[in-house]
Design a protein around this motif. Sequence first.
Motif, PDB file in Angstrom:
ATOM      1  N   GLU A  91       0.888  -1.171   0.000  1.00 36.85           N
ATOM      2  CA  GLU A  91       0.000   0.000   0.000  1.00 36.85           C
ATOM      3  C   GLU A  91       0.921   1.214   0.000  1.00 36.85           C
ATOM      4  O   GLU A  91       1.584   1.499   1.001  1.00 36.85           O
TER       5      GLU A  91
ATOM      6  N   ARG B 120       0.027   9.761  -1.711  1.00 39.07           N
ATOM      7  CA  ARG B 120      -1.293  10.019  -2.295  1.00 39.07           C
ATOM      8  C   ARG B 120      -1.157  11.311  -3.089  1.00 39.07           C
ATOM      9  O   ARG B 120      -0.348  12.158  -2.759  1.00 39.07           O
TER      10      ARG B 120
ATOM     11  N   LYS C 206     -13.128   3.478 -14.069  1.00 35.58           N
ATOM     12  CA  LYS C 206     -13.885   4.660 -13.632  1.00 35.58           C
ATOM     13  C   LYS C 206     -13.126   5.910 -14.067  1.00 35.58           C
ATOM     14  O   LYS C 206     -11.901   5.916 -14.086  1.00 35.58           O
TER      15      LYS C 206
ATOM     16  N   ILE D 210      -5.702  10.274  -5.616  1.00 32.60           N
ATOM     17  CA  ILE D 210      -5.354   8.920  -6.052  1.00 32.60           C
ATOM     18  C   ILE D 210      -4.359   8.293  -5.081  1.00 32.60           C
ATOM     19  O   ILE D 210      -3.410   8.941  -4.648  1.00 32.60           O
TER      20      ILE D 210
ATOM     21  N   ARG E 120      -2.006   0.724  -4.899  1.00 34.13           N
ATOM     22  CA  ARG E 120      -1.660  -0.558  -4.281  1.00 34.13           C
ATOM     23  C   ARG E 120      -0.935  -1.386  -5.350  1.00 34.13           C
ATOM     24  O   ARG E 120      -1.350  -1.405  -6.506  1.00 34.13           O
TER      25      ARG E 120
ATOM     26  N   ILE F 191      -2.703  -0.979  -8.896  1.00 38.94           N
ATOM     27  CA  ILE F 191      -4.113  -0.611  -8.830  1.00 38.94           C
ATOM     28  C   ILE F 191      -4.212   0.800  -8.287  1.00 38.94           C
ATOM     29  O   ILE F 191      -3.759   1.075  -7.175  1.00 38.94           O
TER      30      ILE F 191
ATOM     31  N   LEU G  41      -6.584   3.856  -7.035  1.00 37.96           N
ATOM     32  CA  LEU G  41      -7.908   4.053  -6.437  1.00 37.96           C
ATOM     33  C   LEU G  41      -8.124   5.528  -6.148  1.00 37.96           C
ATOM     34  O   LEU G  41      -7.177   6.243  -5.826  1.00 37.96           O
ATOM     35  N   ASN G  42      -9.380   5.961  -6.228  1.00 33.70           N
ATOM     36  CA  ASN G  42      -9.690   7.345  -5.885  1.00 33.70           C
ATOM     37  C   ASN G  42     -10.015   7.457  -4.397  1.00 33.70           C
ATOM     38  O   ASN G  42      -9.903   6.478  -3.644  1.00 33.70           O
TER      39      ASN G  42
ATOM     40  N   ASP H 246     -12.161   4.889  -2.725  1.00 33.34           N
ATOM     41  CA  ASP H 246     -11.636   3.529  -2.880  1.00 33.34           C
ATOM     42  C   ASP H 246     -12.215   2.803  -4.089  1.00 33.34           C
ATOM     43  O   ASP H 246     -12.282   1.574  -4.120  1.00 33.34           O
ATOM     44  N   GLU H 247     -12.595   3.564  -5.119  1.00 31.65           N
ATOM     45  CA  GLU H 247     -13.032   2.986  -6.382  1.00 31.65           C
ATOM     46  C   GLU H 247     -11.803   2.811  -7.271  1.00 31.65           C
ATOM     47  O   GLU H 247     -10.949   3.701  -7.346  1.00 31.65           O
ATOM     48  N   VAL H 248     -11.710   1.673  -7.926  1.00 35.29           N
ATOM     49  CA  VAL H 248     -10.591   1.427  -8.827  1.00 35.29           C
ATOM     50  C   VAL H 248     -10.753   2.297 -10.066  1.00 35.29           C
ATOM     51  O   VAL H 248     -11.783   2.261 -10.734  1.00 35.29           O
TER      52      VAL H 248
ATOM     53  N   GLU I  41      -6.019   0.029 -13.528  1.00 33.64           N
ATOM     54  CA  GLU I  41      -5.297  -1.214 -13.245  1.00 33.64           C
ATOM     55  C   GLU I  41      -4.297  -1.414 -14.363  1.00 33.64           C
ATOM     56  O   GLU I  41      -4.630  -1.233 -15.533  1.00 33.64           O
TER      57      GLU I  41
END
Length: 151
Positions: free
Chosen positions: A16, A20, A93, A101, A104, A127, A129-130, A133-135, A138
Motif C-alpha cells: 500500500e 497520495r 472509472k 489517487i 496498491r 491498482i 484508487l480514488n 476507494d473505487e478502482v 489497473e
Amino acid sequence: MAGLYFEDCKEGLVIEHAIRRTVTETDNVLFSAMTYNCAPLHIDAEYCKNTIYGQRLVNSMFLLALIAGVTVQETTLGTTLGNLGFQEIKFPKPVFHGDTIHVRTQIVNARLSKSRNDSGIVTFRHIGLNQHDEVVCEAVRVGLMLLRPAQ
C-alpha cells in the motif's frame, strides 16, 4: 536502495503505497498539452458540459504515468534495470480534477532471468484508487529487477 531487489519480490506481496496525490486541472492541461492530446474531453470545459460526465476527464495516460510513478520509491528505485512492458491496462472509472489517487501494488510473478545472471523478471499489478476507494486504473507491468549484490 529504497527499491526492492528481486529476492524481495515474493509472489503475493502487497504494498500500500504511502504517497497520495490530488490531481489538479493544471496536471491535466499541461500533460495534455505536452503530449499533443487535444481531445476536448480533457481540455474543453464548455464541450464537456454536454458529455455524459458533464466535466473534463483527466487524461488517462497521465493517470497511468502517475500510478507507475507513485510505485517507484517502494518498488524499483535503484533496483531495476528497466521496464519490459505494460499489459492489461484498464480505466474502469473516470478521474476528475480534485480526485485524490492512491496506489496498491501486488507482486504477481517473479522468476530469474534466463539470459542474465544479475537479474530477475517481476510482474507487478498496480491498482489506482480514488478517494472513494473505487478502482480507476489497473495495469500489469513487467520489470527487470536486480539481484541483491553479494556481500
